[in-house]
Design a protein around this motif. Structure first.
Motif, PDB file in Angstrom:
ATOM      1  N   THR A  38      58.723  40.530  11.452  1.00 60.09           N
ATOM      2  CA  THR A  38      59.656  41.024  12.457  1.00 60.09           C
ATOM      3  C   THR A  38      61.098  41.072  11.952  1.00 60.09           C
ATOM      4  OG1 THR A  38      59.850  38.799  13.381  1.00 60.09           O
ATOM      5  CG2 THR A  38      58.245  40.293  14.408  1.00 60.09           C
ATOM      6  N   ASN A  39      61.430  40.245  10.962  1.00 59.51           N
ATOM      7  CA  ASN A  39      62.792  40.236  10.439  1.00 59.51           C
ATOM      8  C   ASN A  39      62.813  39.501   9.106  1.00 59.51           C
ATOM      9  OD1 ASN A  39      65.526  40.691  10.284  1.00 59.51           O
ATOM     10  ND2 ASN A  39      66.099  39.178  11.818  1.00 59.51           N
ATOM     11  N   ILE A  40      63.827  39.774   8.317  1.00 55.84           N
ATOM     12  CA  ILE A  40      64.044  39.055   7.057  1.00 55.84           C
ATOM     13  C   ILE A  40      65.549  38.914   6.850  1.00 55.84           C
ATOM     14  CG2 ILE A  40      63.913  41.149   5.684  1.00 55.84           C
ATOM     15  CD1 ILE A  40      62.730  39.440   3.411  1.00 55.84           C
ATOM     16  N   GLU A  41      65.947  37.749   6.370  1.00 57.56           N
ATOM     17  CA  GLU A  41      67.351  37.484   6.034  1.00 57.56           C
ATOM     18  C   GLU A  41      67.386  36.889   4.638  1.00 57.56           C
ATOM     19  OE1 GLU A  41      69.861  35.360   8.948  1.00 57.56           O
ATOM     20  OE2 GLU A  41      68.068  35.400  10.208  1.00 57.56           O
ATOM     21  N   CYS A  42      68.225  37.408   3.794  1.00 58.50           N
ATOM     22  CA  CYS A  42      68.419  36.872   2.452  1.00 58.50           C
ATOM     23  C   CYS A  42      69.873  36.461   2.327  1.00 58.50           C
ATOM     24  CB  CYS A  42      68.050  37.909   1.401  1.00 58.50           C
ATOM     25  SG  CYS A  42      66.372  38.524   1.539  1.00 58.50           S
ATOM     26  N   LEU A  43      70.113  35.203   2.101  1.00 56.39           N
ATOM     27  CA  LEU A  43      71.471  34.671   2.063  1.00 56.39           C
ATOM     28  C   LEU A  43      71.740  34.063   0.694  1.00 56.39           C
ATOM     29  CD1 LEU A  43      71.093  32.781   5.443  1.00 56.39           C
ATOM     30  CD2 LEU A  43      72.124  35.023   5.129  1.00 56.39           C
ATOM     31  N   SER A  44      72.804  34.491   0.054  1.00 57.99           N
ATOM     32  CA  SER A  44      73.190  33.934  -1.230  1.00 57.99           C
ATOM     33  C   SER A  44      74.277  32.898  -0.987  1.00 57.99           C
ATOM     34  CB  SER A  44      73.696  35.042  -2.155  1.00 57.99           C
ATOM     35  OG  SER A  44      74.023  34.502  -3.407  1.00 57.99           O
ATOM     36  N   GLY A  45      73.962  31.650  -1.309  1.00 51.54           N
ATOM     37  CA  GLY A  45      74.934  30.569  -1.125  1.00 51.54           C
ATOM     38  C   GLY A  45      75.958  30.518  -2.238  1.00 51.54           C
ATOM     39  N   ASP A  46      75.631  31.116  -3.392  1.00 51.57           N
ATOM     40  CA  ASP A  46      76.526  31.130  -4.537  1.00 51.57           C
ATOM     41  C   ASP A  46      76.472  32.524  -5.154  1.00 51.57           C
ATOM     42  OD1 ASP A  46      77.979  30.753  -6.826  1.00 51.57           O
ATOM     43  OD2 ASP A  46      76.776  29.093  -7.599  1.00 51.57           O
ATOM     44  N   LEU A  47      77.493  33.336  -4.894  1.00 49.75           N
ATOM     45  CA  LEU A  47      77.524  34.710  -5.402  1.00 49.75           C
ATOM     46  C   LEU A  47      77.655  34.770  -6.919  1.00 49.75           C
ATOM     47  CD1 LEU A  47      79.669  36.414  -2.638  1.00 49.75           C
ATOM     48  CD2 LEU A  47      77.199  36.541  -2.966  1.00 49.75           C
ATOM     49  N   ASN A  48      78.041  33.663  -7.558  1.00 51.04           N
ATOM     50  CA  ASN A  48      78.075  33.616  -9.019  1.00 51.04           C
ATOM     51  C   ASN A  48      76.670  33.401  -9.588  1.00 51.04           C
ATOM     52  OD1 ASN A  48      80.875  33.922  -9.186  1.00 51.04           O
ATOM     53  ND2 ASN A  48      81.159  31.737  -8.782  1.00 51.04           N
ATOM     54  N   PHE A  49      75.740  32.940  -8.766  1.00 49.58           N
ATOM     55  CA  PHE A  49      74.365  32.707  -9.214  1.00 49.58           C
ATOM     56  C   PHE A  49      73.526  33.970  -9.101  1.00 49.58           C
ATOM     57  CE2 PHE A  49      69.987  31.658  -7.829  1.00 49.58           C
ATOM     58  CZ  PHE A  49      69.506  31.213  -9.051  1.00 49.58           C
ATOM     59  N   THR A  50      73.561  34.614  -7.948  1.00 47.12           N
ATOM     60  CA  THR A  50      72.698  35.773  -7.733  1.00 47.12           C
ATOM     61  C   THR A  50      73.322  36.773  -6.778  1.00 47.12           C
ATOM     62  OG1 THR A  50      70.457  36.464  -7.160  1.00 47.12           O
ATOM     63  CG2 THR A  50      71.401  34.755  -5.822  1.00 47.12           C
ATOM     64  N   THR A  51      72.918  38.019  -6.937  1.00 50.80           N
ATOM     65  CA  THR A  51      73.250  39.060  -5.970  1.00 50.80           C
ATOM     66  C   THR A  51      71.933  39.628  -5.457  1.00 50.80           C
ATOM     67  OG1 THR A  51      73.362  40.766  -7.676  1.00 50.80           O
ATOM     68  CG2 THR A  51      75.425  39.689  -7.068  1.00 50.80           C
ATOM     69  N   ILE A  52      71.899  39.902  -4.183  1.00 50.18           N
ATOM     70  CA  ILE A  52      70.689  40.437  -3.561  1.00 50.18           C
ATOM     71  C   ILE A  52      70.948  41.911  -3.273  1.00 50.18           C
ATOM     72  CG2 ILE A  52      69.144  40.267  -1.594  1.00 50.18           C
ATOM     73  CD1 ILE A  52      70.018  37.240  -1.522  1.00 50.18           C
ATOM     74  N   SER A  53      70.225  42.770  -3.981  1.00 47.24           N
ATOM     75  CA  SER A  53      70.446  44.202  -3.827  1.00 47.24           C
ATOM     76  C   SER A  53      69.542  44.826  -2.766  1.00 47.24           C
ATOM     77  CB  SER A  53      70.252  44.920  -5.166  1.00 47.24           C
ATOM     78  OG  SER A  53      68.968  44.679  -5.679  1.00 47.24           O
ATOM     79  N   LEU A  54      68.426  44.180  -2.455  1.00 50.18           N
ATOM     80  CA  LEU A  54      67.507  44.715  -1.450  1.00 50.18           C
ATOM     81  C   LEU A  54      66.839  43.553  -0.730  1.00 50.18           C
ATOM     82  CD1 LEU A  54      66.003  47.221  -0.253  1.00 50.18           C
ATOM     83  CD2 LEU A  54      64.311  46.879  -2.050  1.00 50.18           C
ATOM     84  N   CYS A  55      66.867  43.593   0.582  1.00 46.49           N
ATOM     85  CA  CYS A  55      66.229  42.579   1.423  1.00 46.49           C
ATOM     86  C   CYS A  55      65.918  43.292   2.729  1.00 46.49           C
ATOM     87  CB  CYS A  55      67.165  41.397   1.636  1.00 46.49           C
ATOM     88  SG  CYS A  55      66.479  40.094   2.667  1.00 46.49           S
ATOM     89  N   ARG A  56      64.695  43.830   2.836  1.00 45.07           N
ATOM     90  CA  ARG A  56      64.462  44.752   3.928  1.00 45.07           C
ATOM     91  C   ARG A  56      63.001  44.834   4.325  1.00 45.07           C
ATOM     92  NH1 ARG A  56      66.168  51.048   4.087  1.00 45.07           N
ATOM     93  NH2 ARG A  56      65.237  51.234   6.107  1.00 45.07           N
ATOM     94  N   LEU A  57      62.788  45.207   5.588  1.00 43.02           N
ATOM     95  CA  LEU A  57      61.445  45.488   6.109  1.00 43.02           C
ATOM     96  C   LEU A  57      61.328  46.985   6.338  1.00 43.02           C
ATOM     97  CD1 LEU A  57      61.030  42.700   8.818  1.00 43.02           C
ATOM     98  CD2 LEU A  57      60.205  42.686   6.469  1.00 43.02           C
ATOM     99  N   TYR A  58      60.131  47.508   6.099  1.00 43.87           N
ATOM    100  CA  TYR A  58      59.843  48.923   6.321  1.00 43.87           C
ATOM    101  C   TYR A  58      58.671  49.038   7.282  1.00 43.87           C
ATOM    102  CZ  TYR A  58      62.525  49.587   2.043  1.00 43.87           C
ATOM    103  OH  TYR A  58      63.510  49.574   1.106  1.00 43.87           O
TER     104      TYR A  58
END
Length: 188
Positions: A38-58
């Motif tokens: 029903t939903n997805i959330e991707c949260l980066s606590g440290d932007l120097n560690f990772t970037t999230i380019s796609l986090c989505r439901l279809y």
């Protein structure tokens, strides 16, 4: 009434009770349901560690939803990466339900595969992800992943709304959190 009649009546009653129990278990095993994200959330606590380019439901069909996720790891921390996986059920907010697993080293887990619940979740990804063993690639991909309905055979859950929260951290610092929400609806 003789002793023989009482014995045969109690045997008949026990046999009848066993038959009713088997019929009840068969009926319960025939319960099917619909499960979907029903939903997805991707949260980066440290932007120097990772970037999230796609986090989505279809939405593929009315009752079929696919999840896709892409994360680029910028740098790997010097310490171990720990993982916490929590299953929560919605009841006036999301409350802990059944599982709260902490793995102190993701690579150690990927090598040993020593937790049944985490195994069920990660094995359901199959060939939809590129994370199967260490070293973990710098681009983490999960594409077109549908809710694994067969998982419900191993982990029977009652109808309701659920959340599977996975948090990755290093040196007690939260790096990434992925919150996946899904719903289960039983029908006969």
């Amino acid at each position: 009434m003789s002793v023989t009649n009482r014995f045969s009546e109690s045997t008949l009653m026990a046999t009848l009770m066993q038959l009713l129990l088997w019929i009840g278990l068969w009926y319960i095993s025939k319960v099917h349901g619909v499960a979907k994200f029903t939903n997805i959330e991707c949260l980066s606590g440290d932007l120097n560690f990772t970037t999230i380019s796609l986090c989505r439901l279809y939405a593929v069909k009315r009752d079929v939803v696919e999840m896709s996720l892409r994360a680029n790891v910028i740098y790997w921390p010097k310490g171990r990466i720990a993982m916490r996986m929590q299953l929560l059920k919605k009841a006036s907010g999301y409350k802990p339900f059944l599982y709260n697993i902490y793995q102190s080293d993701v690579c150690e887990y990927l090598e040993k595969r020593n937790h049944p619940f985490v195994n069920i979740i990660l094995n359901s990804f199959g060939n939809r992800t590129n994370v199967n063993k260490c070293p973990i690639p710098s681009e983490i991909i999960l594409e077109h992943f549908r809710f694994p309905v067969k998982v419900l055979d191993r982990i029977p859950l009652p109808s309701g709304d659920y959340g599977l929260f996975t948090t990755f951290s290093s040196l007690k610092k939260e790096l990434v959190q992925v919150k996946v929400y899904f719903t289960l609806t039983e029908y006969r």
